[in-house]
Design an enzyme around this catalytic site. Structure first.
Site, short mmCIF file in Angstrom:
data_model
loop_
_atom_site.label_atom_id
_atom_site.label_comp_id
_atom_site.label_asym_id
_atom_site.label_seq_id
_atom_site.Cartn_x
_atom_site.Cartn_y
_atom_site.Cartn_z
N GLN A 118 -2.17 -73.71 -24.16
CA GLN A 118 -2.05 -74.70 -25.57
C GLN A 118 -1.50 -73.50 -27.00
O GLN A 118 -0.35 -74.44 -26.94
CB GLN A 118 -4.06 -73.84 -26.57
CG GLN A 118 -4.19 -74.56 -27.79
CD GLN A 118 -4.78 -74.35 -28.23
OE1 GLN A 118 -6.21 -73.18 -27.61
NE2 GLN A 118 -6.02 -74.61 -29.85
N THR A 157 -5.63 -86.31 -39.69
CA THR A 157 -4.14 -85.99 -38.72
C THR A 157 -3.80 -87.82 -39.13
O THR A 157 -4.85 -87.86 -39.04
CB THR A 157 -3.64 -85.20 -37.53
OG1 THR A 157 -4.87 -85.99 -36.89
CG2 THR A 157 -4.32 -84.04 -37.74
N GLN A 178 2.41 -74.21 -41.50
CA GLN A 178 2.18 -74.75 -40.25
C GLN A 178 1.66 -73.19 -39.73
O GLN A 178 1.28 -72.42 -40.00
CB GLN A 178 3.58 -74.23 -40.00
CG GLN A 178 4.50 -74.70 -38.31
CD GLN A 178 3.97 -75.59 -37.64
OE1 GLN A 178 2.87 -75.98 -37.47
NE2 GLN A 178 4.64 -76.26 -37.03
N GLU A 193 -8.90 -79.39 -40.89
CA GLU A 193 -7.96 -80.29 -40.19
C GLU A 193 -8.72 -80.75 -39.11
O GLU A 193 -8.95 -80.31 -37.56
CB GLU A 193 -6.74 -80.11 -39.76
CG GLU A 193 -6.35 -80.90 -39.09
CD GLU A 193 -4.75 -80.31 -39.01
OE1 GLU A 193 -3.87 -79.65 -40.06
OE2 GLU A 193 -3.87 -80.40 -37.92
P1 FAD Z 1 11.02 -82.88 -43.64
O1 FAD Z 1 10.20 -82.03 -44.92
O2 FAD Z 1 11.36 -84.09 -43.66
O3 FAD Z 1 11.52 -81.78 -43.12
C1 FAD Z 1 11.85 -82.14 -41.49
C2 FAD Z 1 13.33 -81.44 -40.98
O4 FAD Z 1 14.40 -81.87 -41.86
C3 FAD Z 1 13.08 -80.16 -41.72
O5 FAD Z 1 13.54 -79.56 -40.26
C4 FAD Z 1 13.92 -79.68 -42.84
O6 FAD Z 1 14.14 -78.57 -43.29
C5 FAD Z 1 15.12 -80.85 -43.00
N1 FAD Z 1 14.79 -82.01 -44.00
C6 FAD Z 1 14.27 -82.25 -44.99
N2 FAD Z 1 15.19 -83.27 -45.89
C7 FAD Z 1 16.30 -82.87 -45.55
C8 FAD Z 1 17.04 -82.79 -46.94
N3 FAD Z 1 17.03 -83.73 -47.60
N4 FAD Z 1 18.35 -82.70 -46.18
C9 FAD Z 1 18.45 -81.39 -45.04
N5 FAD Z 1 16.86 -81.37 -45.03
C10 FAD Z 1 16.17 -82.09 -44.20
N6 FAD Z 1 3.12 -84.19 -37.45
C11 FAD Z 1 2.41 -85.95 -37.47
O7 FAD Z 1 2.75 -86.16 -36.83
N7 FAD Z 1 1.22 -86.11 -38.46
C12 FAD Z 1 -0.20 -85.24 -38.52
O8 FAD Z 1 -0.74 -86.22 -38.95
C13 FAD Z 1 1.08 -83.67 -39.12
N8 FAD Z 1 0.49 -83.22 -39.37
C14 FAD Z 1 0.77 -81.92 -39.89
C15 FAD Z 1 0.29 -80.68 -41.18
C16 FAD Z 1 0.74 -79.90 -41.38
C17 FAD Z 1 0.08 -78.72 -41.99
C18 FAD Z 1 2.22 -79.01 -40.57
C19 FAD Z 1 2.85 -78.17 -40.62
C20 FAD Z 1 2.66 -80.03 -39.73
C21 FAD Z 1 2.07 -81.53 -39.56
N9 FAD Z 1 2.77 -82.24 -38.00
C22 FAD Z 1 2.19 -84.08 -38.40
C23 FAD Z 1 4.18 -82.32 -38.02
C24 FAD Z 1 5.11 -82.57 -39.37
O9 FAD Z 1 5.78 -83.68 -39.07
C25 FAD Z 1 6.45 -81.95 -38.27
O10 FAD Z 1 6.78 -81.01 -38.37
C26 FAD Z 1 7.99 -83.04 -38.34
O11 FAD Z 1 9.44 -82.44 -37.51
C27 FAD Z 1 8.36 -82.15 -39.99
O12 FAD Z 1 7.41 -82.87 -41.05
P2 FAD Z 1 7.61 -82.56 -42.37
O13 FAD Z 1 7.04 -82.93 -43.50
O14 FAD Z 1 7.78 -80.80 -42.86
O15 FAD Z 1 9.14 -83.03 -42.65
#
Ligand code: FAD
Length: 295
Positions: A211, A48, A175, A17
């Protein structure tokens, strides 16, 4: 090629990444990093997405396109819901298509300070459904071996993960974590839930104490005592801490591969030195799995 097809061809998928240079820096500032990463022959490189909310200010699609056209590596462009609506998404998807970027990591994005989540896309699931309709993209999503920091518990998070897969996610990246047992426990629960898409373990070699403090406050990862001892012992010796951090990550990776994980995603933090050291020391372990698959 769609990322999920890589898992059909390979015993182990190994990827990196990177993050784009700052808006004020030219894209060329990342060429050296990419050249060094290319020499390590990753299966793909993910790029990202900053939650800036403007496609002009965001270099993710430009850099993803470059990863493919200049370096011949499959790119995975991250995309977040933050500060977006349907018109904006339509524009970005069109731009990615024109740039021949075939894979998207669909995310909600972190909700910090003034960030806004629109009604169109208030979670990753909605974004995945939308991209799925825009036929042609391979879709990946994030998963959380210790549960997402906003979730009530891991079980609730796995319910959401199941929804993301049913909406169209064909591949998951975890994560970062420092305790492999958390990941194995998560894989068992995911399997019980009937989630069958390939899951890659996200590993970040930690090279300074600040970090790790930031990471733990952001995502709540468990830091095992073994690792805390390393951080405390070498806190003021930059080189020793860097090398111990890389050794700890290598130990995690060898254990994960030997236990049968499908892939490793290395959070390189744009530092090819770390990726190179890991490749030098355990490249044979990675290659061994793929040789067996080929026989
Ligand atoms: P979601 O899957 O939408 O989940 C977010 C929260 O809402 C969770 O607690 C989930 O349980 C809850 N939730 C979701 N849908 C529902 C529903 N229908 N009903 C009830 N609860 C629900 N961030 C950036 O800004 N840029 C990046 O490039 C980036 N890259 C990443 C790469 C990886 C591999 C990872 C693991 C994370 C990355 N992130 C990045 C961080 C990520 O955006 C955050 O962790 C964010 O808080 C959650 O993203 P998600 O897509 O998992 O969200």
């Amino acid at each position: 090629m769609h990322i999920n097809n890589l898992f059909k061809e390979k015993g182990l998928v190994f990827s990196f990444e990177i993050f784009p240079p700052k808006v004020t820096s030219p894209i060329e500032t990342i060429y050296d990093t990419l050249e060094e990463l290319r020499d390590l022959e990753p299966d793909y490189i993910s790029v990202t997405y900053g939650a800036g909310g403007s496609s002009k200010g965001n270099k993710t699609s430009e850099l993803s396109s470059l990863v493919k056209s200049k370096y011949g590596i499959e790119p995975l462009a991250h995309l977040t819901c933050i500060n977006s609506n349907k018109d904006f998404m339509e524009m970005i998807l069109q731009e990615l298509k024109e740039k021949k970027v075939e894979n998207i990591l669909a995310l909600r994005g972190d909700v910090l300070g003034k960030t806004k989540i629109s009604g169109d896309f208030n979670n990753a699931c909605k974004l995945i459904e939308y991209i799925k309709k825009n036929k042609g993209f391979g879709i990946s999503a994030a998963c959380y071996p210790e549960g997402h920091i906003e979730s009530k518990n891991l079980q609730q998070d796995i319910e959401v993960l199941k929804m993301k897969v049913e909406a169209g996610a064909e591949h998951l990246i975890s994560q970062l974590f420092f305790d492999n047992n958390c990941f194995y426990n998560f894989l068992d629960k995911v399997e019980q839930k009937g989630i069958k898409v390939p899951i890659q373990a996200g590993i970040m070699p930690v090279t300074n104490k600040r970090q790790i403090e930031r990471i733990v406050s952001l995502c709540g990862s468990n830091v095992p005592l073994k690792f805390i001892k390393i951080l405390e012992k070498y806190e003021y010796d930059k080189e020793a801490l860097r090398d111990a951090g890389i050794a700890y990550a290598m130990d995690q990776i060898v254990d994960l591969i030997s236990t049968g994980v499908r892939g490793i995603h290395l959070y390189t933090m744009n530092n090819p030195y770390i990726a190179k050291k890991i490749n030098e020391n355990i490249g044979s372990v990675i290659n061994s799995i793929n040789k067996k698959q080929a026989v």
